[in-house]
Motif scaffolding. Sequence first.
Motif, PDB file in Angstrom:
ATOM      1  N   TYR A 105      11.946   6.926  -1.871  1.00  0.00           N
ATOM      2  CA  TYR A 105      12.968   7.679  -2.607  1.00  0.00           C
ATOM      3  C   TYR A 105      13.322   8.933  -1.815  1.00  0.00           C
ATOM      4  N   ASP A 106      14.543   9.405  -2.009  1.00  0.00           N
ATOM      5  CA  ASP A 106      15.017  10.640  -1.374  1.00  0.00           C
ATOM      6  C   ASP A 106      14.827  10.616   0.139  1.00  0.00           C
ATOM      7  N   GLU A 119      11.614  13.342   5.536  1.00  0.00           N
ATOM      8  CA  GLU A 119      10.674  13.645   4.460  1.00  0.00           C
ATOM      9  C   GLU A 119      11.110  12.811   3.266  1.00  0.00           C
ATOM     10  N   THR A 120      10.200  12.016   2.783  1.00  0.00           N
ATOM     11  CA  THR A 120      10.558  11.091   1.706  1.00  0.00           C
ATOM     12  C   THR A 120       9.394  10.944   0.727  1.00  0.00           C
ATOM     13  N   THR A 121       9.705  10.395  -0.429  1.00  0.00           N
ATOM     14  CA  THR A 121       8.658  10.114  -1.415  1.00  0.00           C
ATOM     15  C   THR A 121       8.421   8.617  -1.415  1.00  0.00           C
ATOM     16  N   ARG A 123       6.357   5.371  -3.176  1.00  0.00           N
ATOM     17  CA  ARG A 123       5.594   4.933  -4.355  1.00  0.00           C
ATOM     18  C   ARG A 123       5.054   3.536  -4.093  1.00  0.00           C
ATOM     19  N   GLU A 136      -2.006   2.465  -7.926  1.00  0.00           N
ATOM     20  CA  GLU A 136      -0.719   3.169  -7.906  1.00  0.00           C
ATOM     21  C   GLU A 136      -0.855   4.482  -7.168  1.00  0.00           C
ATOM     22  N   THR A 138       1.657   7.773  -5.548  1.00  0.00           N
ATOM     23  CA  THR A 138       2.959   8.376  -5.272  1.00  0.00           C
ATOM     24  C   THR A 138       2.696   9.585  -4.383  1.00  0.00           C
ATOM     25  N   ARG A 139       3.298   9.601  -3.226  1.00  0.00           N
ATOM     26  CA  ARG A 139       3.049  10.684  -2.271  1.00  0.00           C
ATOM     27  C   ARG A 139       4.336  11.082  -1.573  1.00  0.00           C
ATOM     28  N   GLU A 140       4.361  12.334  -1.125  1.00  0.00           N
ATOM     29  CA  GLU A 140       5.443  12.749  -0.227  1.00  0.00           C
ATOM     30  C   GLU A 140       4.925  12.530   1.183  1.00  0.00           C
ATOM     31  N   VAL A 160       2.157  14.603   3.026  1.00  0.00           N
ATOM     32  CA  VAL A 160       2.363  16.041   2.757  1.00  0.00           C
ATOM     33  C   VAL A 160       1.607  16.367   1.476  1.00  0.00           C
ATOM     34  N   VAL A 162       1.291  17.989  -1.649  1.00  0.00           N
ATOM     35  CA  VAL A 162       2.130  18.709  -2.625  1.00  0.00           C
ATOM     36  C   VAL A 162       1.247  19.476  -3.598  1.00  0.00           C
ATOM     37  N   LEU A 163       0.189  18.830  -4.050  1.00  0.00           N
ATOM     38  CA  LEU A 163      -0.779  19.476  -4.940  1.00  0.00           C
ATOM     39  C   LEU A 163      -2.115  19.537  -4.208  1.00  0.00           C
ATOM     40  N   LYS A 164      -2.581  20.755  -3.982  1.00  0.00           N
ATOM     41  CA  LYS A 164      -3.808  20.935  -3.194  1.00  0.00           C
ATOM     42  C   LYS A 164      -4.946  21.299  -4.134  1.00  0.00           C
ATOM     43  N   LYS A 165      -5.893  20.384  -4.295  1.00  0.00           N
ATOM     44  CA  LYS A 165      -7.015  20.631  -5.225  1.00  0.00           C
ATOM     45  C   LYS A 165      -7.855  21.810  -4.754  1.00  0.00           C
TER      46      LYS A 165
END
Lengths: 165, 165
Positions: A105-106, A119-121, A123, A136, A138-140, A160, A162-165
Amino acid sequence: MKLKLIIFLILCVALSAVAVLYLFPSDRTKIKKQFGSLSSLVSKEKGESAFTMAYKVNAIANLFADSCSFEFSQHYMTGDYTPEQITSNAAKGRGQFSKISLDFYDVVPDIQNDAAVVETTVRFHGEIKDSVKVAEETREIQCKLKKIEGKWKFTSFKVVEVLKK
Amino acid sequence: MEDSHLKNFFLPKMTPKYLIRLAVVAVLAYVIFGFVCIPMRLNGSSMEPMYHDGGINFCWTPSYWFKKPMRGDVVMVRLAGKKIMFLKRVVALEEETIEFKDGTLLVNGKELNEPYVRFPCEWNLPPRKVETGSVYVIGDNRDMNIDNHVFGQTSVKRIVGTPLW
């Protein structure tokens, strides 16, 4: 009569534009098509025949440059791979699932001469064989492509964070 | 009389006035549903019980046009574009320290009151500081393995908006 002529001319211009875009795709379109090809070659339907599987797995190799780097996670598939190694890994990976879908996507390419960064997403949805479990993700991702002998080929894939624990 | 009204409604005459009206509606729909109130289908259970898998919602982008996300806000975090976004809740702001101890979320060492978390949680996560320009987001459903839940620190720039309801 005049209105009909105007409508006819507008239709002619529109059809010509569509024909030009279809016959002479831009680099942007070619790169997007490359992602479309990767998506359809990785994807798998339930009950896929051995012939289809062999065709798809072999065709995947044509999408990659002589060396393609992957940076997914510390434990999974990080390093440089040849198209043959990618084919082998794809065959192994596809064997674990009864159904796979991989969608991008994108997809927005940034093209500089014969190189492009996208840069894409992505799934991924996979139904594990002989199980009710589903994988499942989903990643950038950031992908790099290079134009080699007129064809765009993947040279790197990097996740990439996106959310860094 | 009524027939002609119905006919005009369903099969309007292609007058210039009608075409202008049609163009204005199309442009407004594109702007509103493309940039202001983006339609979304929810996928996954990380925000249960408030948001259910398969639900329909809209991403309301004006929420953060003039203010920054606050603690407790449910936000949509973009990946490469706006076609796929994470739906999470802001639990900590920049420069704050966050940790999980036996399922309890501590922000700056103090327990955070989270009435929206309804399912049991047994997570443990060592303390970490949220970087400047970032917020820490987590889903409400923590009744799963910590490794399977996508959460963490993200840049404020990635926050696109809030769900409309």
